[in-house]
Design a protein around this motif. Structure first.
Motif, PDB file in Angstrom:
ATOM      1  N   VAL A 153      24.641 -26.093  43.147  1.00  0.00           N
ATOM      2  CA  VAL A 153      23.441 -25.502  42.559  1.00  0.00           C
ATOM      3  C   VAL A 153      22.582 -26.601  41.927  1.00  0.00           C
ATOM      4  O   VAL A 153      23.041 -27.710  41.715  1.00  0.00           O
ATOM      5  CB  VAL A 153      23.816 -24.419  41.508  1.00  0.00           C
ATOM      6  CG1 VAL A 153      24.583 -23.281  42.164  1.00  0.00           C
ATOM      7  CG2 VAL A 153      24.593 -25.005  40.373  1.00  0.00           C
ATOM      8  N   PRO A 154      21.326 -26.292  41.602  1.00  0.00           N
ATOM      9  CA  PRO A 154      20.466 -27.295  40.957  1.00  0.00           C
ATOM     10  C   PRO A 154      21.078 -27.800  39.652  1.00  0.00           C
ATOM     11  O   PRO A 154      21.852 -27.107  38.989  1.00  0.00           O
ATOM     12  CB  PRO A 154      19.170 -26.521  40.683  1.00  0.00           C
ATOM     13  CG  PRO A 154      19.184 -25.400  41.663  1.00  0.00           C
ATOM     14  CD  PRO A 154      20.616 -25.045  41.862  1.00  0.00           C
ATOM     15  N   GLN A 155      20.701 -29.031  39.290  1.00  0.00           N
ATOM     16  CA  GLN A 155      21.338 -29.725  38.178  1.00  0.00           C
ATOM     17  C   GLN A 155      21.360 -28.951  36.856  1.00  0.00           C
ATOM     18  O   GLN A 155      22.424 -28.870  36.233  1.00  0.00           O
ATOM     19  CB  GLN A 155      20.715 -31.093  37.948  1.00  0.00           C
ATOM     20  CG  GLN A 155      21.435 -31.849  36.852  1.00  0.00           C
ATOM     21  CD  GLN A 155      20.861 -33.218  36.610  1.00  0.00           C
ATOM     22  OE1 GLN A 155      19.937 -33.640  37.277  1.00  0.00           O
ATOM     23  NE2 GLN A 155      21.417 -33.913  35.641  1.00  0.00           N
ATOM     24  N   PRO A 156      20.254 -28.362  36.383  1.00  0.00           N
ATOM     25  CA  PRO A 156      20.348 -27.675  35.087  1.00  0.00           C
ATOM     26  C   PRO A 156      21.387 -26.552  35.082  1.00  0.00           C
ATOM     27  O   PRO A 156      22.172 -26.427  34.151  1.00  0.00           O
ATOM     28  CB  PRO A 156      18.940 -27.120  34.864  1.00  0.00           C
ATOM     29  CG  PRO A 156      18.059 -27.970  35.713  1.00  0.00           C
ATOM     30  CD  PRO A 156      18.890 -28.374  36.895  1.00  0.00           C
ATOM     31  N   LEU A 157      21.396 -25.770  36.137  1.00  0.00           N
ATOM     32  CA  LEU A 157      22.392 -24.703  36.252  1.00  0.00           C
ATOM     33  C   LEU A 157      23.784 -25.301  36.435  1.00  0.00           C
ATOM     34  O   LEU A 157      24.757 -24.841  35.834  1.00  0.00           O
ATOM     35  CB  LEU A 157      22.044 -23.762  37.394  1.00  0.00           C
ATOM     36  CG  LEU A 157      22.991 -22.583  37.626  1.00  0.00           C
ATOM     37  CD1 LEU A 157      23.097 -21.723  36.361  1.00  0.00           C
ATOM     38  CD2 LEU A 157      22.505 -21.750  38.795  1.00  0.00           C
ATOM     39  N   GLY A 158      23.884 -26.321  37.246  1.00  0.00           N
ATOM     40  CA  GLY A 158      25.163 -26.999  37.458  1.00  0.00           C
ATOM     41  C   GLY A 158      25.722 -27.567  36.168  1.00  0.00           C
ATOM     42  O   GLY A 158      26.927 -27.470  35.909  1.00  0.00           O
ATOM     43  N   ASP A 159      24.863 -28.147  35.320  1.00  0.00           N
ATOM     44  CA  ASP A 159      25.319 -28.680  34.032  1.00  0.00           C
ATOM     45  C   ASP A 159      25.883 -27.565  33.151  1.00  0.00           C
ATOM     46  O   ASP A 159      26.907 -27.741  32.496  1.00  0.00           O
ATOM     47  CB  ASP A 159      24.178 -29.391  33.304  1.00  0.00           C
ATOM     48  CG  ASP A 159      23.770 -30.688  33.986  1.00  0.00           C
ATOM     49  OD1 ASP A 159      24.550 -31.195  34.828  1.00  0.00           O
ATOM     50  OD2 ASP A 159      22.667 -31.193  33.678  1.00  0.00           O
TER      51      ASP A 159
END
Length: 187
Positions: A153-159
């Motif tokens: 998933v995209p980085q902000p969600l992944g973080d």
């Protein structure tokens, strides 16, 4: 079902005799609690370690329940079983714990007179919680699945997903550092 069909919203639903559907829920809840106690008793017997503030109470509750050899057949017998405050055990696989439910100390904000915890509102730090080695392992496996999902998933969600995975690993690590055998916990 017990949480979804609380007495305030479902009184009279599927009415059977005087207690209606809630009598049947008591029977199923009591059966599930008896099975949870048997699993905890079996896990302790094979050497699984246990942690949590309610460890001693849960082990006493598991030992005080006769071996599961059939079904509680009446809502009255089930309701009597469920009022053993602090000695009835509820498995919550979504929170990776067993709840030795005691209304007065529950952080899940159960209704007054509730016979079971509100499993959807389980809180970290509750004095009714215990974990076994199996729960800790399941929490680690869940964290691994979250990490795999975070990579897609995209980085902000992944973080955010990775932080959640870290919390599950920390939960398992806390169990590992505090866990003790059933013999030590009861003594």
């Amino acid at each position: 079902m017990r949480t979804a069909l609380d007495a305030r919203t479902s009184t009279g639903y599927g009415n059977r005799a005087r207690r209606g559907f809630h009598g049947e829920l008591d029977v199923q809840t009591a059966l599930a609690a008896a099975q949870t106690a048997a699993r905890l008793r079996d896990a302790a017997a094979v050497g699984e370690k246990i942690s949590g503030p309610a460890t001693r109470r849960a082990l006493i509750g598991a030992a005080s329940i006769p071996a599961f050899e059939g079904a509680l057949t009446t809502p009255k017998a089930a309701a009597k079983f469920l009022v053993r405050d602090g000695l009835v055990l509820f498995d919550n696989p979504d929170s990776f714990l067993i709840c030795a439910f005691k209304r007065d100390t529950a952080l899940c904000d159960p209704d007054p007179g509730a016979a079971a915890p509100n499993q959807f509102a389980c809180q970290l730090g509750c004095g009714n919680a215990i974990r076994t080695d199996s729960h800790a392992q399941a929490a680690r496996e869940h964290a691994d699945r979250l990490d795999a999902k975070a990579a897609l998933v995209p980085q902000p969600l992944g973080d955010r997903i990775r932080r959640t995975a870290g919390r599950f690993r920390a939960l398992a690590d806390a169990h590992d550092s505090a866990a003790q055998s059933a013999e030590v916990a009861i003594s």
